[in-house]
Scaffold this motif. Structure first.
Motif, mmCIF file in Angstrom:
data_model
loop_
_atom_site.group_PDB
_atom_site.id
_atom_site.type_symbol
_atom_site.label_atom_id
_atom_site.label_comp_id
_atom_site.label_asym_id
_atom_site.label_seq_id
_atom_site.Cartn_x
_atom_site.Cartn_y
_atom_site.Cartn_z
ATOM 1 N N HIS A 155 19.636 -18.870 21.141
ATOM 2 C CA HIS A 155 20.323 -18.253 19.999
ATOM 3 C C HIS A 155 19.728 -18.769 18.695
ATOM 4 C CE1 HIS A 155 22.598 -21.767 21.480
ATOM 5 N NE2 HIS A 155 22.819 -22.050 20.218
ATOM 6 N N PRO A 156 18.605 -18.170 18.259
ATOM 7 C CA PRO A 156 17.946 -18.603 17.018
ATOM 8 C C PRO A 156 18.854 -18.486 15.796
ATOM 9 C CG PRO A 156 16.542 -17.117 18.287
ATOM 10 C CD PRO A 156 17.900 -17.065 18.898
ATOM 11 N N ALA A 157 18.497 -19.239 14.765
ATOM 12 C CA ALA A 157 19.296 -19.218 13.537
ATOM 13 C C ALA A 157 19.214 -17.863 12.841
ATOM 14 C CB ALA A 157 18.813 -20.324 12.593
ATOM 15 N N ASP A 158 18.040 -17.211 12.909
ATOM 16 C CA ASP A 158 17.893 -15.888 12.326
ATOM 17 C C ASP A 158 18.724 -14.899 13.136
ATOM 18 O OD1 ASP A 158 16.803 -13.232 11.666
ATOM 19 O OD2 ASP A 158 15.249 -14.345 10.599
ATOM 20 N N HIS A 159 19.441 -14.031 12.460
ATOM 21 C CA HIS A 159 20.367 -13.138 13.153
ATOM 22 C C HIS A 159 19.739 -11.823 13.611
ATOM 23 C CE1 HIS A 159 23.514 -15.906 12.167
ATOM 24 N NE2 HIS A 159 23.311 -15.780 10.877
ATOM 25 N N THR A 160 18.505 -11.556 13.217
ATOM 26 C CA THR A 160 17.924 -10.258 13.569
ATOM 27 C C THR A 160 16.607 -10.365 14.332
ATOM 28 O OG1 THR A 160 16.830 -10.153 11.405
ATOM 29 C CG2 THR A 160 18.972 -9.065 11.611
ATOM 30 N N ARG A 161 15.788 -11.346 14.030
ATOM 31 C CA ARG A 161 14.515 -11.485 14.752
ATOM 32 C C ARG A 161 14.446 -12.871 15.355
ATOM 33 N NH1 ARG A 161 13.167 -11.065 9.661
ATOM 34 N NH2 ARG A 161 12.536 -8.903 9.984
ATOM 35 N N ALA A 162 13.820 -12.951 16.511
ATOM 36 C CA ALA A 162 13.718 -14.224 17.217
ATOM 37 C C ALA A 162 12.264 -14.649 17.298
ATOM 38 C CB ALA A 162 14.300 -14.090 18.619
ATOM 39 N N PHE A 163 11.963 -15.824 16.752
ATOM 40 C CA PHE A 163 10.632 -16.393 16.899
ATOM 41 C C PHE A 163 10.538 -17.045 18.274
ATOM 42 C CE2 PHE A 163 10.883 -15.827 12.405
ATOM 43 C CZ PHE A 163 9.575 -15.566 12.020
ATOM 44 N N LEU A 164 9.462 -16.753 18.977
ATOM 45 C CA LEU A 164 9.288 -17.239 20.334
ATOM 46 C C LEU A 164 7.934 -17.936 20.438
ATOM 47 C CD1 LEU A 164 10.203 -17.448 23.241
ATOM 48 C CD2 LEU A 164 9.545 -15.078 23.591
ATOM 49 N N LYS A 165 7.960 -19.247 20.583
ATOM 50 C CA LYS A 165 6.723 -20.017 20.690
ATOM 51 C C LYS A 165 6.133 -19.834 22.086
ATOM 52 C CE LYS A 165 4.971 -24.719 20.932
ATOM 53 N NZ LYS A 165 5.364 -26.129 21.098
ATOM 54 N N VAL A 166 4.876 -19.392 22.137
ATOM 55 C CA VAL A 166 4.227 -19.135 23.424
ATOM 56 C C VAL A 166 2.963 -19.958 23.621
ATOM 57 C CG1 VAL A 166 5.155 -16.796 23.465
ATOM 58 C CG2 VAL A 166 2.837 -17.174 22.579
ATOM 59 N N GLN A 167 2.550 -20.697 22.591
ATOM 60 C CA GLN A 167 1.259 -21.386 22.655
ATOM 61 C C GLN A 167 1.287 -22.602 21.749
ATOM 62 O OE1 GLN A 167 -1.123 -21.471 19.966
ATOM 63 N NE2 GLN A 167 -2.663 -22.546 21.172
ATOM 64 N N ASP A 168 0.519 -23.624 22.101
ATOM 65 C CA ASP A 168 0.417 -24.829 21.285
ATOM 66 C C ASP A 168 -1.038 -25.279 21.267
ATOM 67 O OD1 ASP A 168 1.125 -27.002 19.739
ATOM 68 O OD2 ASP A 168 2.803 -27.589 21.022
ATOM 69 N N GLY A 169 -1.394 -26.048 20.252
ATOM 70 C CA GLY A 169 -2.725 -26.629 20.176
ATOM 71 C C GLY A 169 -3.783 -25.693 19.615
ATOM 72 N N CYS A 170 -4.932 -26.296 19.267
ATOM 73 C CA CYS A 170 -6.032 -25.528 18.672
ATOM 74 C C CYS A 170 -7.351 -26.215 18.994
ATOM 75 C CB CYS A 170 -5.846 -25.437 17.161
ATOM 76 S SG CYS A 170 -7.143 -24.494 16.317
ATOM 77 N N ASN A 171 -8.361 -25.415 19.337
ATOM 78 C CA ASN A 171 -9.694 -25.940 19.657
ATOM 79 C C ASN A 171 -10.732 -25.640 18.573
ATOM 80 O OD1 ASN A 171 -8.491 -26.598 22.093
ATOM 81 N ND2 ASN A 171 -9.487 -24.970 23.251
#
Length: 442
Positions: A155-171
């Motif tokens: 239940h994200p804080a934003d009431h209309t859109r949900a941010f979904l983390k799918v990836q981490d790190g950078c090369n």
């Protein structure tokens, strides 16, 4: 009931992780209160993208300690990952949690409190505050093959859109950027886990899903799949009405990629393509992997498949050695590319990066002048882009009511993330409606 307060600095990925930690604490029985209130536990999810971000992170840690000297203060995230020794020696910090350890937050708090009780029982009384930063050793995530940290937000804080983390790190190791050292190598979330969390978000009423990551374009490289594969999977989930993508690298914009996206009606035609400079010589010093002309080709490719795609970007002005000619090249390029929005950043020297050691660092006065010049161009380009919508019917996801000139409107965003207003007394938050475009009056 114990009270907990959390504060997030930096990017959307940090915001997602902070919401995940908040939900862990709620499940552990904490009452969540605003950060400025007195709490028993403070969690600061820090940022380290610039030296200024490091300083702000330290300030928030010390503010928490000042608000309640007896509280448990947790410092998590990128600042403590890149400055572990400094964070562990900071008397304001009780628990240090580097990246990839945030899912252990409740257990680390329990361990810390148990150690405090043990010391008190042994000593009979605590003469000074126990400092337990060593409880959460920062692991080395800068080597390949590290696991993806499983965090979830229902239940994200934003009431209309949900941010979904799918990836981490950078090369990528751009010469100005500390993030590969703070976040480690590329790691991706399993597609089935992304699909499962998306399903939960839909059940909780979210219609727009924003896929985000530290280097989203690299999603799946170690899993044998691609970002396009993931988008297809999310697109098939009933109840998802919109899919928005976080920041992308220009290299991912191929004809195959754009063609397939254009055939998925849920994908928003809003593409944030990192540019950083419109000068090839500056791009080379930045260690970016494209030329300005290649970037322009990507913009034109998007326009072949979409009628009016919103292309937004980030640009750094005052990079070491940037001449007036190179800056002029950037100004001319953004006009040619006709971008919708440009986020302008003055180059900030970051200790530990290649660019920090480069000669010909630009004076702050010059960086400020260039920033003002580019922002003026950006405002003109944005106005040109928005003018296209006048008199047209647009699909809008409405968010919240606003009062302008004594009249009530609902504000929302088109698929291109252009804000519009709709005059109504009705409550239409989180509804998607087709309305005549009405320019934002604010």
């Amino acid at each position: 009931m114990k009270r907990a307060a959390l504060h997030s600095l930096g990017c959307k990925v940090n915001s997602y992780e902070t919401e995940a930690m908040q939900q862990m604490l709620e499940q552990a029985g904490y009452e969540i209160v605003p950060f400025h209130e007195k709490a028993d536990l403070y969690v600061i999810n820090t940022c380290s993208v610039t030296n200024v971000a490091d300083r702000k992170s330290r300030q928030m840690i010390h503010r928490a300690r000042k608000q309640n000297p007896e509280a448990v203060v947790v410092a998590a995230g990128c600042y403590v990952q890149t400055s572990s020794e400094q964070a562990e020696q900071d008397a304001a910090v009780d628990i240090v949690i580097g990246n990839n350890r945030k899912q252990e937050l409740p257990e680390l708090i329990k361990q810390f409190e148990a150690e405090c009780r043990k010391e008190k029982d042994t000593a009979g009384a605590q003469k000074e505050r126990h400092h337990g930063a060593e409880v959460a050793d920062i692991i080395d995530i800068n080597q390949p093959g590290q696991p993806y940290e499983e965090l979830k937000v229902s239940h994200p804080a934003d009431h209309t859109r949900a941010f979904l983390k799918v990836q981490d790190g950078c090369n990528q190791f751009c010469s100005y950027c500390i993030i590969p050292y703070a976040r480690g190598r590329v790691r991706s979330r399993r597609p089935e886990d992304v699909v499962a969390e998306t399903g939960e978000l839909v059940k909780n009423g979210f219609q727009e899903i924003v896929l985000t990551g530290i280097h989203l374009s690299s999603y799946g490289v170690e899993l044998g799949c691609t970002l396009l594969d993931l988008i297809r999977a999310v697109h098939e989930i009933p109840g998802v009405r919109r899919i928005r993508l976080g920041s992308l690298e220009p290299g991912i914009i191929t004809e195959e990629f754009v063609k397939e996206l254009s055939e998925m009606e849920k994908v928003c035609p809003h593409f944030h393509l990192s540019l950083q400079s419109g000068s090839d010589t500056v791009l080379k010093r930045m260690n970016r992997k494209y030329t300005a002309e290649e970037y322009f080709h990507k913009c034109e490719l998007l326009r072949e498949y979409y009628e009016h795609p919103a292309i937004t970007t980030d640009i750094i002005v005052g990079f070491p050695g940037e001449t007036e000619e190179e800056f002029s090249e950037t100004c001319a390029f953004v006009k040619k590319a006709a971008l919708y929005e440009i986020h302008v950043f003055k180059y900030s020297r970051r200790d530990g990066t290649v660019a920090a050691r480069m000669p010909d660092q630009i004076p702050e006065r010059v960086k400020s002048e260039r920033s003002r010049t580019l922002m003026e161009i950006a405002e003109e380009l944005k106005a040109d882009f928005i003018r296209w919508y006048e008199g047209k019917t647009v699909e809008v996801l409405f968010e919240e009511p606003v009062i302008i000139g004594g009249k009530r409107y609902y504000e929302g965003f088109t698929p291109e993330y252009v804000k519009t207003l709709y005059p109504t007394e009705e409550s239409i938050g989180n509804r998607i409606m087709k309305v005549e475009f009405f320019r934002d009056l604010v």
